[in-house]
Design a protein around this motif. Structure first.
Motif, short mmCIF file in Angstrom:
data_model
loop_
_atom_site.label_atom_id
_atom_site.label_comp_id
_atom_site.label_asym_id
_atom_site.label_seq_id
_atom_site.Cartn_x
_atom_site.Cartn_y
_atom_site.Cartn_z
N GLY A 442 0.81 -1.21 0.00
CA GLY A 442 0.00 0.00 0.00
C GLY A 442 0.84 1.26 0.00
O GLY A 442 0.44 2.30 -0.54
N LYS A 443 2.04 1.17 0.60
CA LYS A 443 2.94 2.32 0.65
C LYS A 443 3.85 2.38 -0.57
O LYS A 443 4.33 3.46 -0.95
N TYR A 444 4.12 1.21 -1.16
CA TYR A 444 5.01 1.11 -2.32
C TYR A 444 4.31 0.31 -3.42
O TYR A 444 4.65 -0.85 -3.68
N PRO A 445 3.34 0.92 -4.09
CA PRO A 445 2.55 0.16 -5.07
C PRO A 445 3.35 -0.32 -6.28
O PRO A 445 2.88 -1.19 -7.02
N GLN A 446 4.55 0.21 -6.48
CA GLN A 446 5.35 -0.22 -7.63
C GLN A 446 6.01 -1.56 -7.39
O GLN A 446 6.52 -2.19 -8.33
N LEU A 447 6.03 -2.04 -6.16
CA LEU A 447 6.71 -3.29 -5.84
C LEU A 447 5.96 -4.51 -6.39
O LEU A 447 4.74 -4.62 -6.23
N GLU A 448 6.70 -5.42 -7.02
CA GLU A 448 6.19 -6.76 -7.27
C GLU A 448 6.61 -7.61 -6.09
O GLU A 448 7.77 -7.54 -5.64
N MET A 449 5.70 -8.46 -5.56
CA MET A 449 5.97 -9.16 -4.31
C MET A 449 5.59 -10.62 -4.39
O MET A 449 4.60 -10.98 -5.03
N ILE A 450 6.38 -11.45 -3.74
CA ILE A 450 6.02 -12.83 -3.45
C ILE A 450 6.49 -13.14 -2.04
O ILE A 450 7.33 -12.42 -1.47
N SER A 451 5.96 -14.22 -1.46
CA SER A 451 6.38 -14.66 -0.13
C SER A 451 6.63 -16.16 -0.16
O SER A 451 5.82 -16.92 -0.71
N PHE A 452 7.75 -16.58 0.42
CA PHE A 452 8.05 -18.01 0.51
C PHE A 452 8.98 -18.24 1.69
O PHE A 452 9.53 -17.29 2.27
N GLY A 453 9.15 -19.50 2.08
CA GLY A 453 9.99 -19.80 3.22
C GLY A 453 10.11 -21.30 3.44
O GLY A 453 9.57 -22.10 2.67
N PRO A 454 10.82 -21.70 4.50
CA PRO A 454 10.98 -23.12 4.83
C PRO A 454 9.76 -23.65 5.57
O PRO A 454 8.86 -22.89 5.94
N VAL A 455 9.75 -24.94 5.82
CA VAL A 455 8.64 -25.56 6.54
C VAL A 455 8.74 -25.22 8.03
O VAL A 455 9.76 -25.49 8.67
N ILE A 456 7.69 -24.62 8.57
CA ILE A 456 7.58 -24.33 10.00
C ILE A 456 6.23 -24.87 10.46
O ILE A 456 5.21 -24.62 9.83
N ARG A 457 6.24 -25.60 11.54
CA ARG A 457 5.01 -26.13 12.10
C ARG A 457 4.86 -25.67 13.56
O ARG A 457 5.86 -25.49 14.26
N GLY A 458 3.61 -25.52 13.99
CA GLY A 458 3.35 -25.13 15.38
C GLY A 458 3.75 -23.71 15.70
O GLY A 458 3.99 -23.38 16.87
N ALA A 459 3.81 -22.84 14.69
CA ALA A 459 4.19 -21.44 14.94
C ALA A 459 3.27 -20.83 16.00
O ALA A 459 2.09 -21.14 16.08
N HIS A 460 3.85 -19.97 16.83
CA HIS A 460 3.15 -19.26 17.90
C HIS A 460 2.84 -20.17 19.09
O HIS A 460 2.06 -19.80 19.96
N SER A 461 3.43 -21.36 19.14
CA SER A 461 3.22 -22.26 20.27
C SER A 461 4.55 -22.92 20.63
O SER A 461 5.49 -22.93 19.83
N PRO A 462 4.66 -23.49 21.84
CA PRO A 462 5.91 -24.15 22.23
C PRO A 462 6.24 -25.40 21.42
O PRO A 462 7.33 -25.97 21.60
N THR A 463 5.34 -25.83 20.56
CA THR A 463 5.66 -26.95 19.67
C THR A 463 6.28 -26.48 18.35
O THR A 463 6.53 -27.29 17.46
#
Length: 491
Positions: A442-463
């Motif tokens: 919204g602040k930089y409308p000229q940007l082309e963007m994608i999102s990717f990453g490694p496998v993470i499970r149980g995010a936001h919990s102690p697991t």
């Protein structure tokens, strides 16, 4: 601390992740880590600066002859969710995490791991220092307070970033690339409720609901996991005939984590104690039947309260009934699935944090949706419902979604490289979570963007855990993508 991480591959990523594990970084307390990274940048001869909110940018100059190549922004957030098991006290403001490997996965002992988004940050740092690839200009943007409010991204300075492509490194699945995400808002409810002293035959007891798995309030909302606030309130509702009165309540610690535990202190006629224990045992058996296979360890217990009737008051009978009824009727979980993007949650709500202390009721729910109008509508339902008991409702920290673009040149380039390196076409996804891409876009409308990453499970919990093999794949694709863009060749 965490020296064993230095033996893992890819070494540059794990070396930087070790720094993150050893440096406390709860939301709102990222200053120490920012200083550590700035010192590292100085040692490497990398330029760095902060915007007016304190978001950190570290820059790698273009390789000779690549100055005119469109720039890349590598983006991640510095903070982590701080959750610990009740039997594992941990000072997240001072203590390092204690990590260990088991069966090809990395965990933290008794706490969240911070792979969300520590691995993305570590990978960006590794790219900044990589001397075996040539690149155009590279900016690494590290935002603050993503997990609690997205305030770093919301407050990001405009006309600061210079790149054309943004790689958000905050996704959690192998073989997937995200091109859109939900927006959301915090719905905050407050009320002062009437109280009175105990009757002669009343005693106080604490009811605890524990043993839930917990998880991410967006990415895991569709998995039918238990919500401690919803389940404990349901149990309180089932005790209505015993004429209980609420003394205090606390459930959940973060609006974006599925609450794993909740505790309520009640005043109850001592003659009803046998019936109380029987009802709770029946309710526990019911929950274990309903949640079999997803939250098998859900547990309801009752014990003498820490306070006595001589020391504290309880809500009036009417106030207790109205509050329990309102909480029982409150929206939670998946509200609607998307028609445009099959299999993706469109609108949901997490009944995240609920408290009652000295008659002061507080609730913070996180509403998410691919449609901003649906976010507003669900927030308005909270206002309508809790207005019936005299509560005030406000909407805070609203942020927009990220509209998918399936024909971007960046996505085309990523898919080609993924096919070449991994041997298969990645799944193109829209995530039901609050990635910072929508806000930054919204602040930089000229940007082309994608999102990717490694496998993470149980995010936001102690697991929380990450698969080691997937980190190697993630690094291979990221490094190749940065080099491919840096080559200046067409997608």
């Amino acid at each position: 601390m965490n020296d064993h991480l230095l033996t893992l591959a890819p070494e540059p990523v794990w070396r930087h992740f070790r720094t993150l594990c050893n440096t406390p970084r709860p939301s709102g307390h990222e200053a120490q880590l920012v200083e550590v990274l700035e010192r590292w940048a100085d040692e490497k001869g990398l330029a760095h600066d902060r915007d007016s909110y304190g978001n950190l940018r570290i820059r790698r100059a273009a390789s000779p002859g690549r100055e005119s190549v469109p720039g890349i922004v590598l983006q991640g957030h510095l903070d982590m969710v701080t959750q610990a098991n009740a039997d594992h006290p941990h000072d997240f403001l001072n203590d390092p995490l204690e990590t260990y490997v088991e069966n090809g996965w990395l965990y933290a002992r008794g706490t969240t791991l911070g792979a969300d988004n520590g691995l993305g940050v570590a990978a960006a740092l590794a790219i900044l220092e990589a001397d075996d690839i040539e690149t155009g200009p590279v900016e690494a943007l590290f935002t603050l307070e993503e997990e609690t409010s997205l305030q770093g991204a919301l407050s990001l300075d405009e006309d600061w970033l210079e790149g054309r492509y943004l790689l958000n490194l905050d996704s959690e699945d192998r073989g997937e690339v995200y091109i859109g995400c939900a927006g959301g808002a915090d719905v905050v409810v407050d009320a002062d409720l009437p109280m009175r002293g105990c009757d002669d035959e009343e005693v106080m007891r604490q009811i605890a609901l524990t043993g839930l798995v917990g998880g991410h309030s967006g990415a895991d909302i569709h998995k039918e996991l238990g919500n401690a606030n919803q389940l404990l309130v349901r149990a309180l509702r089932a005790l209505g005939e015993l004429e209980i009165r609420l003394v205090d309540y606390r459930g959940g610690t973060l609006r974006n984590a599925l609450p794993r535990e909740a505790f309520a202190t009640i005043a109850i006629d001592e003659h009803h104690l046998p019936a109380l224990e029987l009802r709770l045992a029946e309710q526990q058996a019911l929950y274990r039947e309903e949640l079999a296979g997803v939250d098998d360890n859900v547990t309801l217990t009752v014990a003498p309260a820490a306070t006595s009737c001589e020391e504290a008051e309880a809500l009036t009978d009417t106030a207790t009934q109205l509050l329990v009824a309102a909480l029982h009727a409150a929206p939670y979980g998946v509200e609607r699935m998307s028609v445009e993007v099959p299999g993706v949650v469109e609108t949901s709500n997490n009944l995240g944090v609920v408290s009652l202390e000295n008659g002061r009721f507080h609730l913070c729910a996180l509403v998410r949706s691919l449609r901003d109008s649906a976010t507003q509508n669900l927030a308005d339902r909270f206002a309508a419902l809790f207005g019936l008991i005299g509560a005030q409702t406000r909407v805070e920290n609203a942020y927009p979604g990220w509209t998918p673009s399936a024909d971007s040149t960046l996505l085309t380039r990523f898919r080609r490289l993924h096919q070449e390196l991994i041997g298969e076409d990645p799944a193109v996804e829209v995530i039901h979570a609050g990635l910072e891409c929508g806000i930054i876009g919204g602040k930089y409308p000229q940007l082309e963007m994608i999102s990717f990453g490694p496998v993470i499970r149980g995010a936001h919990s102690p697991t929380e855990r990450t698969e080691l093999a997937s980190v190697e794949e993630f690094w291979k694709v990221l490094k190749a993508l940065v080099a491919d863009i840096g080559s200046g060749k067409a997608a």
